[in-house]
Scaffold this motif. Structure first.
Motif, short mmCIF file in Angstrom:
data_model
loop_
_atom_site.label_atom_id
_atom_site.label_comp_id
_atom_site.label_asym_id
_atom_site.label_seq_id
_atom_site.Cartn_x
_atom_site.Cartn_y
_atom_site.Cartn_z
N HIS A 1 -18.15 -32.46 -39.45
CA HIS A 1 -17.65 -33.76 -39.92
C HIS A 1 -16.34 -33.59 -40.69
CE1 HIS A 1 -18.38 -37.99 -41.39
NE2 HIS A 1 -17.47 -37.57 -42.26
N ARG B 1 -18.48 -42.95 -34.63
CA ARG B 1 -19.56 -42.14 -35.20
C ARG B 1 -20.54 -43.04 -35.96
NH1 ARG B 1 -18.55 -37.59 -37.64
NH2 ARG B 1 -16.38 -37.29 -37.06
N GLU C 1 -22.44 -35.23 -33.19
CA GLU C 1 -21.29 -34.67 -33.89
C GLU C 1 -20.95 -33.26 -33.41
OE1 GLU C 1 -20.16 -36.21 -38.20
OE2 GLU C 1 -21.97 -34.99 -38.17
#
Length: 322
Positions: A152, A274, A294
């Protein structure tokens, strides 16, 4: 007096870097909030901090498996995102843009997602891994740590960097927040220090300033480490054109033309896509789908975007070399 449409246009970073969902949904709502907050005298940083509390509350809602709790979590995350849009629009409309505000803005989304990852860990802990009889347990900590702390952060750092690079060539120094680690380190070196035992620490009244530039320099350095071709290209550009305004319009437009197709990927790697996947994962009670998304789909997109941008910089550098 400016119309709402004119104020909306003035509050956007650029048409190139704004996603359609933001332009037609998030930004108009954010602007309505921004005008209200400006009227009552609230600062952009207050709105940013408010978004942190909303994001944390959303994470708490996502711990629960009941549908209505998850709907509440989605609503709170949407409100947090509206606040995130609002603080930036307020800063641009009032010309109250600060590096501290930008740091808080980035930190706010980290707070949201930290609590969402925590919700995934708590929610999955006693659930079996799909197609097995083994509970997630400690594995969910590993999964969320890898997705959150590693992927992330990397994805958002690179996406933010490419946006600022694009804005630099589109609007020049005034329209971009492109910064270098060396520039931040020079600011650090200028802050007075004092001795505390065996350590050198900043003077008391400059402590928070030192802390900000220390972490901001680290953020910039990480962006620079994964973009070696751009660093070489930008050195050539800076040597030939010390100020962005000195660059020929045709050169800037050529970089913009080749960089523009990548802007849609920077938007995917930041929030809207996302967040949508995360909402669906919670609503359909498959929260593990989000961290897996992810580390697979978004990771692949990260590598493609980096590969394409580095190639762009190598081609453009070739046009500058003697």
């Amino acid at each position: 007096m400016a119309t709402f449409k004119e104020l909306l246009a003035a509050s956007l970073k650029s048409e190139d870097t704004e996603e359609w969902l933001d332009v037609y949904f998030t930004r108009p709502i954010g602007l309505a909030f921004a005008l209200f907050w400006i009227k009552v005298g609230v600062t952009p940083n207050f709105v940013t901090i408010l978004s942190m509390f909303l994001g944390a509350a959303a994470g708490w809602c996502f711990i629960h498996t009941e549908l209505w709790w998850n709907v509440c979590g989605v609503v709170l995350m949407l409100l947090a995102n509206f606040c995130d849009s609002t603080d930036g629009q307020m800063a641009r409309l009032t010309n109250h843009k600060t590096l501290i505000g930008r740091m808080l803005d980035g930190f706010a989304s980290d707070v949201w997602y930290f609590f969402c990852y925590l919700a995934i860990v708590i929610r999955l802990w006693n659930q079996p891994i799909p197609f097995t009889t083994v509970n997630w347990g400690f594995w969910t900590i590993l999964l969320c740590s890898f997705a959150g702390f590693y992927w992330h952060a990397r994805q958002c750092q690179l996406a933010d960097y490419y946006r600022q690079i694009h804005l630099y060539f589109l609007k020049g120094e005034e329209g971009s927040e492109l910064a270098s680690s060396k520039a931040q380190e020079r600011i650090l070196d200028a802050i007075p220090m004092r001795r505390m035992g065996p350590l050198m620490v900043p003077v008391k009244e400059r402590f928070w300033e030192f802390a900000f530039y220390y972490f901001y320099a680290g953020w910039c350095k990480k962006q620079e480490q994964v973009t070696p071709a751009f660093q070489r290209f930008f050195q050539l550009v800076s040597a030939r054109y010390p100020n962005a305004a000195d660059m020929p319009a045709a050169f800037r437009e050529e970089f913009r033309r080749q960089s523009l197709p990548l802007m849609k990927y920077t938007n995917i790697l930041t929030h809207n896509t996302r967040a949508t996947v995360m909402y669906l994962a919670f609503l359909f009670d498959v929260p593990y789908v989000y961290p897996l998304f992810e580390i697979t789909v978004l990771a692949a997109l990260y590598y493609y975007m980096r590969y394409a941008h580095e190639n762009l910089c190598m081609r453009m550098a070739g046009s500058l070399e003697p």
